[in-house]
Design a protein around this motif. Structure first.
Motif, mmCIF file in Angstrom:
data_model
loop_
_atom_site.group_PDB
_atom_site.id
_atom_site.type_symbol
_atom_site.label_atom_id
_atom_site.label_comp_id
_atom_site.label_asym_id
_atom_site.label_seq_id
_atom_site.Cartn_x
_atom_site.Cartn_y
_atom_site.Cartn_z
ATOM 1 N N GLN A 149 0.858 -1.191 0.000
ATOM 2 C CA GLN A 149 0.000 0.000 0.000
ATOM 3 C C GLN A 149 0.888 1.232 0.000
ATOM 4 N N PRO A 150 1.542 1.533 -1.118
ATOM 5 C CA PRO A 150 2.520 2.625 -1.127
ATOM 6 C C PRO A 150 1.949 3.981 -0.724
ATOM 7 N N ASP A 151 0.725 4.309 -1.190
ATOM 8 C CA ASP A 151 0.220 5.650 -0.902
ATOM 9 C C ASP A 151 -0.804 5.659 0.222
ATOM 10 N N ASN A 152 -1.355 4.447 0.560
ATOM 11 C CA ASN A 152 -2.319 4.333 1.653
ATOM 12 C C ASN A 152 -3.586 5.143 1.426
ATOM 13 N N GLU A 153 -3.842 5.599 0.193
ATOM 14 C CA GLU A 153 -5.032 6.409 -0.068
ATOM 15 C C GLU A 153 -6.293 5.555 -0.173
ATOM 16 N N ASP A 154 -6.116 4.276 -0.443
ATOM 17 C CA ASP A 154 -7.285 3.411 -0.600
ATOM 18 C C ASP A 154 -7.548 2.617 0.679
ATOM 19 N N ALA A 155 -7.180 3.226 1.825
ATOM 20 C CA ALA A 155 -7.356 2.523 3.101
ATOM 21 C C ALA A 155 -8.809 2.138 3.303
ATOM 22 N N ALA A 347 5.913 6.243 4.051
ATOM 23 C CA ALA A 347 4.790 6.452 3.139
ATOM 24 C C ALA A 347 5.337 6.588 1.721
ATOM 25 N N GLY A 348 4.742 5.849 0.784
ATOM 26 C CA GLY A 348 5.242 5.837 -0.585
ATOM 27 C C GLY A 348 6.201 4.705 -0.864
ATOM 28 N N GLY A 349 6.607 3.958 0.176
ATOM 29 C CA GLY A 349 7.516 2.834 -0.031
ATOM 30 C C GLY A 349 6.882 1.745 -0.872
ATOM 31 N N ALA A 350 7.643 1.187 -1.798
ATOM 32 C CA ALA A 350 7.095 0.200 -2.738
ATOM 33 C C ALA A 350 6.608 -1.059 -2.038
#
Length: 374
Positions: A149-155, A347-350
């Protein structure tokens, strides 16, 4: 995996006889109805009291149940123990089935010769007179690997209560939500778990180093400076053979979403002010401390056995793992630690796999009115 664990300790000259007596007791077991009723009452009371555990326990338990396979909710056990199906006869039948076909693993540690240990195992096998258990009937515990979940926006959020948590197992959400059943509980709690999966030796050494450095920083920022809660912890957490970095807070002054935001803010600060400024001299001090702890010999037989038994349970059988891990820690480089953090934690880690478990007090839940779990 499930099974029956039998442990015995004592003088080496008497231990073999005690072990064979225990084998006979297992093979011939039949519960006394009055004793069974007492044990059942104690067990039922203990399971009911689980609801009164501190919020942090519930937050951690939800993470374990979501990631571990197999796993069971204590409410499921309570339902059975308090039902009419839980009887002395049912217990007897279950034991008979267990004895009829099983896989026995024997660990003998201490002042016994290898031949004595082999003889003990053979005696258990002979006394139980069991059929071999098929390999697929006794699987090792496994874990669910979360998707990156690289961006975590779809939590997504899943309820972590007894009736709902199983629905999220096929596609685990990365945020779990539960509410305290005790109206007098003023604390909320959170565990944020950054999952690594099953690491190799190098990765495990890096994770230990990261934990050693991050734990002090997390406590200083989240506990001392921000005063978010009396309980603030950061360290390596295992779920079966899975490893990860866990950050935990129990708080009477902030709700779980606020705590999660503060943890993420701390990670940014930690990367910028601690890891980025870490020179080789300071890094070497951390290496020496971690390696020294790993090389510390056990002081008692019980301590030594405690390090070996998990290797048996997990099927890894790495008898010199601590020593090998210490050697790996001494060989690490600062750049590797930064890469690990940027790939798995930041945050943003592949390869960032994050699971946040929120446990609300009823007071904090009331403030969140209208926020319904999906």
């Amino acid at each position: 995996p499930g099974g029956l664990l039998v442990q015995a300790s004592g003088y080496s000259q008497r231990l073999p006889k005690l072990c064979t007596d225990l084998a006979h007791a297992v093979a011939e077991f039949k519960p006394d109805p009055s004793r069974f009723a007492l044990v059942r009452e104690v067990l039922e009371r203990g399971l009911r009291n689980r609801n009164q555990e501190r919020p942090l326990w519930h937050a951690q338990n939800a993470v374990t149940r979501t990631l571990a396979d197999p796993s069971y909710h204590f409410q499921e056990a309570l339902e059975y123990v308090s039902s009419d199906a839980c009887t002395a006869d049912a217990c007897h039948e279950h034991m008979r089935a267990l004895v009829a076909a099983n896989f026995v693993e024997v660990f003998v540690h201490g002042n016994l010769l290898p031949a004595d240990a082999t003889r003990l195992a053979e005696e258990w096998r002979s006394i139980l007179a069991s059929k071999p258990l098929a390999a697929d009937c006794a699987p090792l515990g496994v874990f669910h690997l979360l998707p990156p979940q690289p961006d975590n926006e779809d939590a997504r959020t899943a309820a972590a209560e007894a009736d709902d948590w199983k629905a999220s197992r096929d596609a685990p959400a990365n945020r779990l939500r539960g509410v305290a059943t005790n109206p007098d509980e003023s604390n909320s709690a959170i565990e944020v778990y950054y999952q690594f999966g099953e690491p190799n030796l190098r990765e495990e050494a890096l994770l230990l180093m990261l934990s050693q450095i991050a734990s002090k920083s997390a406590f200083h920022r989240l506990r001392t400076e921000l005063q978010l809660g009396y309980v603030v912890q950061c360290g390596v957490r295992s779920v079966n053979r899975c490893r990860g970095l866990a950050v935990l807070i129990q708080s009477a002054v902030a709700d779980p979403p606020s705590l999660e935001a503060q943890i993420e803010d701390w990670l940014l600060l930690f990367r910028k002010e601690t890891l980025a400024q870490l020179d080789q001299d300071r890094f070497s001090e951390y290496q020496a401390a971690v390696a020294r702890n790993l090389d510390e010999p056990p002081k008692t037989l019980h301590q030594e056995a405690a390090t070996l038994w998990p290797e048996i349970l997990e099927g890894t059988h790495r008898w010199n793992h601590a020593r090998d891990l210490a050697a790996e820690v001494r060989d690490l480089k600062v750049a590797e630690l930064l890469t690990l953090f940027d790939n798995h934690i930041a945050a943003g880690g592949a390869q960032r796999r994050k699971l946040a478990s929120h446990r609300f007090s009823q007071g904090d839940e009331a403030k969140e009115a209208g926020d319904t779990p999906v």
